[in-house]
Design a protein around this motif. Structure first.
Motif, mmCIF file in Angstrom:
data_model
loop_
_atom_site.group_PDB
_atom_site.id
_atom_site.type_symbol
_atom_site.label_atom_id
_atom_site.label_comp_id
_atom_site.label_asym_id
_atom_site.label_seq_id
_atom_site.Cartn_x
_atom_site.Cartn_y
_atom_site.Cartn_z
ATOM 1 N N GLY A 1 0.818 -1.209 0.000
ATOM 2 C CA GLY A 1 0.000 0.000 0.000
ATOM 3 C C GLY A 1 0.847 1.252 0.000
ATOM 4 O O GLY A 1 2.000 1.249 -0.426
ATOM 5 N N PRO B 1 1.013 3.146 -5.220
ATOM 6 C CA PRO B 1 0.086 2.483 -6.142
ATOM 7 C C PRO B 1 -0.713 3.458 -7.006
ATOM 8 O O PRO B 1 -1.045 3.141 -8.141
ATOM 9 C CB PRO B 1 -0.829 1.684 -5.214
ATOM 10 C CG PRO B 1 0.030 1.372 -4.045
ATOM 11 C CD PRO B 1 0.866 2.615 -3.854
ATOM 12 N N ASP B 2 -0.992 4.638 -6.470
ATOM 13 C CA ASP B 2 -1.733 5.623 -7.260
ATOM 14 C C ASP B 2 -0.940 6.053 -8.488
ATOM 15 O O ASP B 2 -1.506 6.297 -9.544
ATOM 16 C CB ASP B 2 -2.080 6.833 -6.397
ATOM 17 C CG ASP B 2 -2.998 7.799 -7.119
ATOM 18 O OD1 ASP B 2 -3.891 7.339 -7.870
ATOM 19 O OD2 ASP B 2 -2.838 9.016 -6.941
ATOM 20 N N ARG C 1 -0.299 2.632 -10.961
ATOM 21 C CA ARG C 1 -1.458 2.116 -11.710
ATOM 22 C C ARG C 1 -1.663 2.849 -13.026
ATOM 23 O O ARG C 1 -2.467 2.441 -13.851
ATOM 24 C CB ARG C 1 -2.722 2.176 -10.861
ATOM 25 C CG ARG C 1 -3.226 3.575 -10.591
ATOM 26 C CD ARG C 1 -4.329 3.545 -9.554
ATOM 27 N NE ARG C 1 -4.813 4.880 -9.258
ATOM 28 C CZ ARG C 1 -6.056 5.272 -9.464
ATOM 29 N NH1 ARG C 1 -6.930 4.426 -9.981
ATOM 30 N NH2 ARG C 1 -6.428 6.482 -9.153
ATOM 31 N N ARG C 2 -0.914 3.894 -13.251
ATOM 32 C CA ARG C 2 -0.985 4.646 -14.509
ATOM 33 C C ARG C 2 0.070 4.193 -15.513
ATOM 34 O O ARG C 2 0.122 4.689 -16.625
ATOM 35 C CB ARG C 2 -0.799 6.130 -14.222
ATOM 36 C CG ARG C 2 -1.852 6.670 -13.272
ATOM 37 C CD ARG C 2 -1.544 8.063 -12.852
ATOM 38 N NE ARG C 2 -2.297 8.393 -11.641
ATOM 39 C CZ ARG C 2 -2.171 9.510 -10.984
ATOM 40 N NH1 ARG C 2 -1.329 10.427 -11.401
ATOM 41 N NH2 ARG C 2 -2.873 9.730 -9.900
ATOM 42 N N HIS D 1 -3.869 0.190 -0.143
ATOM 43 C CA HIS D 1 -4.070 0.878 -1.415
ATOM 44 C C HIS D 1 -3.428 0.170 -2.608
ATOM 45 O O HIS D 1 -3.608 0.591 -3.750
ATOM 46 C CB HIS D 1 -3.548 2.317 -1.322
ATOM 47 C CG HIS D 1 -4.434 3.206 -0.527
ATOM 48 N ND1 HIS D 1 -4.390 3.239 0.849
ATOM 49 C CD2 HIS D 1 -5.403 4.068 -0.888
ATOM 50 C CE1 HIS D 1 -5.281 4.091 1.290
ATOM 51 N NE2 HIS D 1 -5.917 4.616 0.257
ATOM 52 N N GLY E 1 -4.406 -2.388 -3.870
ATOM 53 C CA GLY E 1 -5.523 -2.875 -4.681
ATOM 54 C C GLY E 1 -5.830 -1.987 -5.874
ATOM 55 O O GLY E 1 -6.405 -2.438 -6.869
ATOM 56 N N TRP E 2 -5.427 -0.732 -5.809
ATOM 57 C CA TRP E 2 -5.661 0.172 -6.939
ATOM 58 C C TRP E 2 -5.006 -0.362 -8.204
ATOM 59 O O TRP E 2 -5.561 -0.241 -9.301
ATOM 60 C CB TRP E 2 -5.102 1.550 -6.647
ATOM 61 C CG TRP E 2 -5.912 2.395 -5.715
ATOM 62 C CD1 TRP E 2 -7.155 2.111 -5.230
ATOM 63 C CD2 TRP E 2 -5.534 3.641 -5.156
ATOM 64 N NE1 TRP E 2 -7.565 3.109 -4.407
ATOM 65 C CE2 TRP E 2 -6.588 4.069 -4.340
ATOM 66 C CE3 TRP E 2 -4.410 4.431 -5.261
ATOM 67 C CZ2 TRP E 2 -6.555 5.267 -3.642
ATOM 68 C CZ3 TRP E 2 -4.377 5.620 -4.565
ATOM 69 C CH2 TRP E 2 -5.440 6.029 -3.769
ATOM 70 N N ILE E 3 -3.830 -0.950 -8.066
ATOM 71 C CA ILE E 3 -3.133 -1.483 -9.236
ATOM 72 C C ILE E 3 -3.895 -2.672 -9.796
ATOM 73 O O ILE E 3 -4.096 -2.779 -11.007
ATOM 74 C CB ILE E 3 -1.674 -1.854 -8.885
ATOM 75 C CG1 ILE E 3 -0.891 -0.578 -8.587
ATOM 76 C CG2 ILE E 3 -1.026 -2.648 -10.016
ATOM 77 C CD1 ILE E 3 0.530 -0.812 -8.116
ATOM 78 N N ILE F 1 -7.058 -3.340 -9.457
ATOM 79 C CA ILE F 1 -8.314 -2.840 -10.033
ATOM 80 C C ILE F 1 -8.045 -2.253 -11.415
ATOM 81 O O ILE F 1 -8.743 -2.571 -12.387
ATOM 82 C CB ILE F 1 -8.960 -1.790 -9.111
ATOM 83 C CG1 ILE F 1 -9.497 -2.461 -7.845
ATOM 84 C CG2 ILE F 1 -10.069 -1.040 -9.839
ATOM 85 C CD1 ILE F 1 -9.876 -1.485 -6.750
ATOM 86 N N SER F 2 -7.036 -1.405 -11.524
ATOM 87 C CA SER F 2 -6.716 -0.772 -12.802
ATOM 88 C C SER F 2 -6.294 -1.790 -13.851
ATOM 89 O O SER F 2 -6.531 -1.601 -15.039
ATOM 90 C CB SER F 2 -5.604 0.261 -12.615
ATOM 91 O OG SER F 2 -6.061 1.323 -11.797
ATOM 92 N N TYR G 1 -9.153 -7.528 -10.453
ATOM 93 C CA TYR G 1 -10.195 -7.643 -9.430
ATOM 94 C C TYR G 1 -11.607 -7.587 -10.012
ATOM 95 O O TYR G 1 -12.565 -7.532 -9.277
ATOM 96 C CB TYR G 1 -10.037 -6.537 -8.392
ATOM 97 C CG TYR G 1 -9.019 -6.824 -7.311
ATOM 98 C CD1 TYR G 1 -8.396 -8.047 -7.191
ATOM 99 C CD2 TYR G 1 -8.709 -5.836 -6.380
ATOM 100 C CE1 TYR G 1 -7.485 -8.282 -6.188
ATOM 101 C CE2 TYR G 1 -7.796 -6.079 -5.374
ATOM 102 C CZ TYR G 1 -7.186 -7.298 -5.267
ATOM 103 O OH TYR G 1 -6.294 -7.518 -4.279
#
Length: 71
Positions: free
Chosen positions: A23, A27-28, A31-32, A55, A57-59, A61-62, A66
């Motif tokens: 986390g 990851p924010d 994920r880009r 956090h 999980g953002w990766i 999800i992107s 997930y």
């Protein structure tokens, strides 16, 4: 802070048994990156461990890993 051992472009999914995404704030940003998402997708598609903490999980999800699962 930590120093990376390798660039994402040099990492091959076949060389790993899975991925655990930590986390925090990174990851924010990661994920880009299309190479990060492709690596995570490839690991997940191979049926290998794919996990995240907080956090991270953002990766996943992107990357679409997930989609359709409960976490």
């Amino acid at each position: 802070p930590c120093v990376a051992d390798a660039a994402i472009s040099a990492i091959r999914a076949a060389d790993f048994a899975g991925v655990v995404v930590p986390g925090g704030f990174m990851p924010d940003k990661l994920r880009r990156d299309p190479q990060v998402l492709a690596l995570v997708r490839e690991i997940a598609a191979a049926g290998k461990l794919t996990a995240a903490i907080c956090h991270g999980g953002w990766i996943l999800i992107s990357a679409g890993v997930y989609r359709g699962v409960k976490v």
